[in-house]
Scaffold this active site. Sequence first.
Site, PDB file in Angstrom:
ATOM      1  N   ASP A 175       0.771  -0.879  -0.142  1.00  0.00           N
ATOM      2  CA  ASP A 175       0.007   0.086  -0.008  1.00  0.00           C
ATOM      3  C   ASP A 175       1.147   1.169   0.188  1.00  0.00           C
ATOM      4  OD1 ASP A 175      -3.126   0.679   0.403  1.00  0.00           O
ATOM      5  OD2 ASP A 175      -1.896   2.176   1.640  1.00  0.00           O
ATOM      6  N   TYR A 302      -3.008  11.110   0.808  1.00  0.00           N
ATOM      7  CA  TYR A 302      -3.149  11.057  -0.452  1.00  0.00           C
ATOM      8  C   TYR A 302      -3.376  12.258  -1.314  1.00  0.00           C
ATOM      9  CZ  TYR A 302      -5.144   6.515   0.630  1.00  0.00           C
ATOM     10  OH  TYR A 302      -5.113   4.935   0.853  1.00  0.00           O
ATOM     11  N   HIS A 353      -4.609  -8.122   0.510  1.00  0.00           N
ATOM     12  CA  HIS A 353      -3.855  -6.390   0.468  1.00  0.00           C
ATOM     13  C   HIS A 353      -3.056  -6.362   1.512  1.00  0.00           C
ATOM     14  CE1 HIS A 353      -3.131  -2.445  -0.417  1.00  0.00           C
ATOM     15  NE2 HIS A 353      -3.740  -2.007   0.506  1.00  0.00           N
TER      16      HIS A 353
END
Length: 375
Positions: A175, A302, A353
Amino acid sequence: MGAIRPFELTVPDDELVALADRLDHARWPEEEPVHDWSQGTKVAALKELVAYWRIEYDWRRCEARLNEIGQFMTEIDGLDIHFLHKRSSRQDAMPLVITHGWPGSVVEFLDVMDELAEPTDPEAMAFHVVAPSLPGYGFSQKPSATGWGVERIARAWSELMQRLGYTRWVAQGGDWGAAVTTAIGQLAPQGCKGIHLNMPIGRPRPEDLQSEDPHVLEAMRRLGFYREWDSGYSKQQSTRPQTIGYSLVDSPIGLAAWILEKIYYWTDNDGSPWDALSMDQVLDDIMLYWLPATGASAARLYWESFAKLGGDTVDIPAGVSAFPNEILPAPRAWVERTLTNLIYWNDLDAGGHFAAWEQPELFIGELRACFARMR
């Protein structure tokens, strides 16, 4: 050189009492008019988790475990960075910096750190394990100015390893951890002998759209699903992180729903998030967002970096472990466009994930197999 300071976590009782009060007085929406998770986190699943959180969950267990491993702080580039650090007793241990992502935290690594540092098999490869909390995550300081993107974090991690006295080391991540680790590979700092990713970054080219390779077709299908149905969180956090941040910092129910949706969709499960992770594991992670109130600060990564992923190639040795339920599976041919010195690749049969969290034994085996080639 900045000092390394021991950090012991002791959350005041009144903070836990205040959390219980918020859980007791939550306002719930009506149940969703669908029978699956297609509209988001199901009310029944979240109520089950919150009931456990309120009555049975024991934060002090997680707190004690973090303290047992060893927690530290150090100021790098004006920011206090929190990290776990478990040194091996083995003289031949390889220093390793391992980085989490969103909506994860350093608790993803609680079940792998002991075995990585002190293998039960004396012939197995051992590591000195360093697990930092990303800036604005967990108990790392929240940046008060813009500019803390993945490249700056990569430089900070390189400084951290140097500060700990490690002159030869490797890096791992998934990630955001994969983005940071890729950036470390691109920087190729002195001492870094290679990287390993469990979420390799690869993007299709126009010619890939005509491919009949089943791996490419599956990757394109998953990419389409992500863009259409699974990327709302990233669009919000990469454009307006402050707006969603109010809910994530003020409402434990809102925070839990925001995270639980991704636990459901991103783990390798058979229809329930609890097939892959326990409620205790998920709540340990949620608490590392709730207690330090990092919903907004974590989302800002982000805004800083989501549109800038990719870029330069990585020419130092690199390895990849491809877990089957990764969000965006990338065929090897795509990955090799970035990782030009790919010396290890393995396709796993289980896991999603959150590789270390979901499949600790497989994850440990992958790191040993990959990094043994970089000694």
